[in-house]
Design a protein around this motif. Sequence first.
Motif, PDB file in Angstrom:
ATOM      1  N   HIS A   1      29.468 -53.661  34.149  1.00 23.10           N
ATOM      2  CA  HIS A   1      30.607 -54.399  34.686  1.00 23.10           C
ATOM      3  C   HIS A   1      31.201 -55.333  33.632  1.00 23.10           C
ATOM      4  O   HIS A   1      32.425 -55.482  33.538  1.00 23.10           O
ATOM      5  CB  HIS A   1      30.182 -55.188  35.919  1.00 23.10           C
ATOM      6  CG  HIS A   1      29.841 -54.311  37.095  1.00 23.10           C
ATOM      7  ND1 HIS A   1      29.386 -54.806  38.299  1.00 23.10           N
ATOM      8  CD2 HIS A   1      29.880 -52.955  37.247  1.00 23.10           C
ATOM      9  CE1 HIS A   1      29.165 -53.809  39.142  1.00 23.10           C
ATOM     10  NE2 HIS A   1      29.449 -52.677  38.515  1.00 23.10           N
TER      11      HIS A   1
ATOM     12  N   TYR B   1      20.199 -42.767  42.387  1.00 22.97           N
ATOM     13  CA  TYR B   1      20.695 -42.230  43.672  1.00 22.97           C
ATOM     14  C   TYR B   1      19.712 -41.211  44.237  1.00 22.97           C
ATOM     15  O   TYR B   1      19.413 -41.221  45.441  1.00 22.97           O
ATOM     16  CB  TYR B   1      22.063 -41.607  43.440  1.00 22.97           C
ATOM     17  CG  TYR B   1      22.654 -40.925  44.648  1.00 22.97           C
ATOM     18  CD1 TYR B   1      22.940 -41.643  45.813  1.00 22.97           C
ATOM     19  CD2 TYR B   1      22.943 -39.565  44.628  1.00 22.97           C
ATOM     20  CE1 TYR B   1      23.500 -41.017  46.923  1.00 22.97           C
ATOM     21  CE2 TYR B   1      23.496 -38.927  45.726  1.00 22.97           C
ATOM     22  CZ  TYR B   1      23.775 -39.658  46.870  1.00 22.97           C
ATOM     23  OH  TYR B   1      24.314 -39.032  47.964  1.00 22.97           O
TER      24      TYR B   1
ATOM     25  N   ASP C   1      20.706 -44.394  47.773  1.00 24.27           N
ATOM     26  CA  ASP C   1      21.624 -45.508  47.964  1.00 24.27           C
ATOM     27  C   ASP C   1      22.974 -45.144  47.330  1.00 24.27           C
ATOM     28  O   ASP C   1      23.064 -44.923  46.119  1.00 24.27           O
ATOM     29  CB  ASP C   1      21.060 -46.775  47.303  1.00 24.27           C
ATOM     30  CG  ASP C   1      21.856 -48.022  47.646  1.00 24.27           C
ATOM     31  OD1 ASP C   1      23.068 -47.901  47.899  1.00 24.27           O
ATOM     32  OD2 ASP C   1      21.266 -49.114  47.632  1.00 24.27           O
TER      33      ASP C   1
ATOM     34  N   LYS D   1      25.515 -46.763  46.450  1.00 23.68           N
ATOM     35  CA  LYS D   1      26.128 -47.615  45.423  1.00 23.68           C
ATOM     36  C   LYS D   1      25.891 -47.050  44.027  1.00 23.68           C
ATOM     37  O   LYS D   1      26.725 -47.232  43.123  1.00 23.68           O
ATOM     38  CB  LYS D   1      25.611 -49.046  45.525  1.00 23.68           C
ATOM     39  CG  LYS D   1      24.176 -49.264  45.053  1.00 23.68           C
ATOM     40  CD  LYS D   1      23.767 -50.728  45.171  1.00 23.68           C
ATOM     41  CE  LYS D   1      22.345 -50.963  44.653  1.00 23.68           C
ATOM     42  NZ  LYS D   1      21.908 -52.368  44.837  1.00 23.68           N
ATOM     43  N   TYR D   2      24.763 -46.380  43.859  1.00 22.79           N
ATOM     44  CA  TYR D   2      24.480 -45.806  42.544  1.00 22.79           C
ATOM     45  C   TYR D   2      25.381 -44.606  42.259  1.00 22.79           C
ATOM     46  O   TYR D   2      25.802 -44.390  41.112  1.00 22.79           O
ATOM     47  CB  TYR D   2      23.010 -45.423  42.440  1.00 22.79           C
ATOM     48  CG  TYR D   2      22.072 -46.597  42.574  1.00 22.79           C
ATOM     49  CD1 TYR D   2      22.154 -47.677  41.710  1.00 22.79           C
ATOM     50  CD2 TYR D   2      21.107 -46.632  43.576  1.00 22.79           C
ATOM     51  CE1 TYR D   2      21.299 -48.771  41.828  1.00 22.79           C
ATOM     52  CE2 TYR D   2      20.236 -47.721  43.697  1.00 22.79           C
ATOM     53  CZ  TYR D   2      20.354 -48.779  42.826  1.00 22.79           C
ATOM     54  OH  TYR D   2      19.501 -49.854  42.948  1.00 22.79           O
TER      55      TYR D   2
ATOM     56  N   LYS E   1      28.441 -44.319  43.360  1.00 21.86           N
ATOM     57  CA  LYS E   1      29.740 -44.916  43.028  1.00 21.86           C
ATOM     58  C   LYS E   1      29.764 -45.408  41.584  1.00 21.86           C
ATOM     59  O   LYS E   1      30.763 -45.252  40.880  1.00 21.86           O
ATOM     60  CB  LYS E   1      30.046 -46.068  43.983  1.00 21.86           C
ATOM     61  CG  LYS E   1      30.359 -45.617  45.406  1.00 21.86           C
ATOM     62  CD  LYS E   1      30.629 -46.809  46.313  1.00 21.86           C
ATOM     63  CE  LYS E   1      30.901 -46.352  47.745  1.00 21.86           C
ATOM     64  NZ  LYS E   1      31.106 -47.502  48.664  1.00 21.86           N
ATOM     65  N   GLU E   2      28.661 -46.012  41.150  1.00 25.90           N
ATOM     66  CA  GLU E   2      28.579 -46.457  39.757  1.00 25.90           C
ATOM     67  C   GLU E   2      28.692 -45.273  38.795  1.00 25.90           C
ATOM     68  O   GLU E   2      29.374 -45.342  37.768  1.00 25.90           O
ATOM     69  CB  GLU E   2      27.263 -47.200  39.516  1.00 25.90           C
ATOM     70  CG  GLU E   2      27.229 -48.617  40.013  1.00 25.90           C
ATOM     71  CD  GLU E   2      28.194 -49.518  39.264  1.00 25.90           C
ATOM     72  OE1 GLU E   2      28.180 -49.514  38.018  1.00 25.90           O
ATOM     73  OE2 GLU E   2      28.978 -50.209  39.924  1.00 25.90           O
TER      74      GLU E   2
END
Length: 733
Positions: A398, A442, A447, A449-450, A452-453
């Motif tokens: 990020h 993932y 999960d 969110k991983y 998406k990352e």
Amino acid sequence: MKGLSPWALTALGQFKSSKTLYSKNYGAISFTIFSTADSLWASVSDKETDPVYFRLCYVPAGLTDELIINEKEEKISFRINSAIGIFDVNVSFEAEKLGFLKYSCSFKPMDNVFFPFWPRDILTINQADYPVKPMGEIHVSQVGTRSGLLYFTLPERNLRVLYFQNLTSLSPYCEQTGTSLKEVVGGILPELGLALPATTNKPLKAGENIILSDAIVAFKIVETTKSDLATDYLDMLAEVYIHIPKPATHYKHWPGILEKGLTDLIENPGCWSMVGGNSYLNAYVSDYDTPPEIMVQLAVLLPLVDYSEWSGKSLKVMGTIKKGLPAFYSTKLKTLVRWHPAAADKLKGEEEQKLPMVMDSWYLHHPLLNLSRLAIKGDKEAEKLFLDSLGFAIKVAHQFKYEWPVFYKMDTLEIIKAETKPGEGGEQDVAGLYAHVMLQAYELTNDGKYLKEAEKAAKKLKKIGYKVMYQANNTAFGAGALLRLYKITGNKLYLNLSYRCLASIFQNVQLWDCNYGFGKHIPTFFALFPLSDAPYTAAYEEQEVFCALHDYLEHAQNVDILPAVKLLCCEFIRYLVERAPYYYPPFLPDEMISDEVKTGEVNRNLWIALEDIHDGTEQSGAVGQEVYGAGNAFGILPRHFIRFEEESFLIFIDCPVSGIRKSKNSVIFHAQGDPRILCRLRITTGEGVKMPKNLKFELSSASAELKPASDRKEDFEAFIKGGEKVKISWSRS
């Protein structure tokens, strides 16, 4: 800036009075051979646009009117008798999937002769007063001793061209003259191609025939706005690859190599250091000045795990390595660090990254990737280290908006070095490596969110083009991650981005055998360079790319991938199995190994790989003997030798295989690769194991039969076609 050499200007002037010798149309492409005062040329065009010109032969003394021409089955040959010697030229053109021009030129000098200069052999214009805009663009040209190729586009003519000079054929030129084939293929549009290395110390010998050029040129007419550069490059390179002569491979008995390497890895004190009561692998043999690195420990551990699972053997050394891993975790930063904290005070900053808190971007993610693999196999301690470090990795991503610099400080995230070179960005392939780490997370946690990352990082690669590679192994891991993202999401963008990664890798290989100088002692065909500008090939990166491409092909089993991708991946793997032993000093003559070593020392009797293999004009091993490259054999055996619990023999295949099905007295598998290329199959035994005399083998194959091997009297061997389904059965008499 516009400009031409005197030789190009002379050629353009001579074009006006040239003499046509042969002309023919092949579909949309027109092909003509003509002569000028000092050269033989071929022109290729799509009839409606200006041609591209290829100098088939340059004759410094000038052509005579007595050209001897022979035409047979659309292959044209010329003999040119000149004042300095005899030139023989062979030319052919064909139109299959692509248009192909092939030409070679050999020379027999009348006397010993020096070539202090040689003009390049491609012109993309036919007049000196040429406009700047339509010149096109060169996308790939030879760097160092990589493949002698050029990939360029001429948008005004809707044309893409891949020019390949078979430098294997030119090796005798360098052997005679003491020269190198580094960067002999290049130039600037509109004047490019091969320029022979200048001879100043050693001449070409009188009366000996020597090849001066051996070229294959592929042409593709495209709608440039719709045709992807990377995909076209892979397609054209694969078709050229099929047309070029390739060196034969030879069986190397990897079970024996592995046993020697395992013994030296475990027992040689130069491979180990002690810190805080634990033993750690050194990066290089006898390098006690550098603290242990987390990447080094895991880069050796993972291939050992592969071998242990394949062989059923429990290796005590694996426990030794695992025991030391938690010491690399920083509770303050909540992540693994590169250098062992208890020994970080040894770092003196003699290199930019050799400071306690300085991180090389890929070094953060590579250990996480290997920890995730252990975690997915069920290793709970590895899982904890992996998951506990993910937050920091995401924080860094990020901070840098998924565009990683080369070096940064871990405690402040201050950028120490932003770009590899001015204007070229940072470590651009780390986006793919990060995506791979996130996909592993993932898979482990489910999960979202991983995932998406992973997607956010992958999309950053879209704007880079296909020159993605910073370090080859990480680019290959990124290619695999992008293929997996495509399978998960169905978004074809990710599949195309994976092709860009692979195109970046396959412009960084050496598709020729360096048969001059020290290169005569080793095979170099299809060698891979670790960095886009590295002057040598390296054991560690080659081994990891080998494993990553195996993984890519495995994930592609149910995906309609480009045939070119499958061909090139399989061929790199096949030749790596042939070449990898020559990183071990015992395979090399003493005179080939450098006496001066940058890091640690080189033990010429030790079965630990040298980091660096150089051009034939230079000694190898000058960087050091890399312990973290010890995974070669441990990665090759599980992927290329089929083992049976109840049998003493092994089945070796040098190409990747899939669909292995074992039964009591037979095995069935599918050989990957291209049907136009033969793969080596062998029935052999482990080190020190005898083949049972009462065993009889039967090979069910449409293309091959088993025969006794010539080099190991108890072995059996056959050559099967790529893409073939094979069954081997055995019985006891």
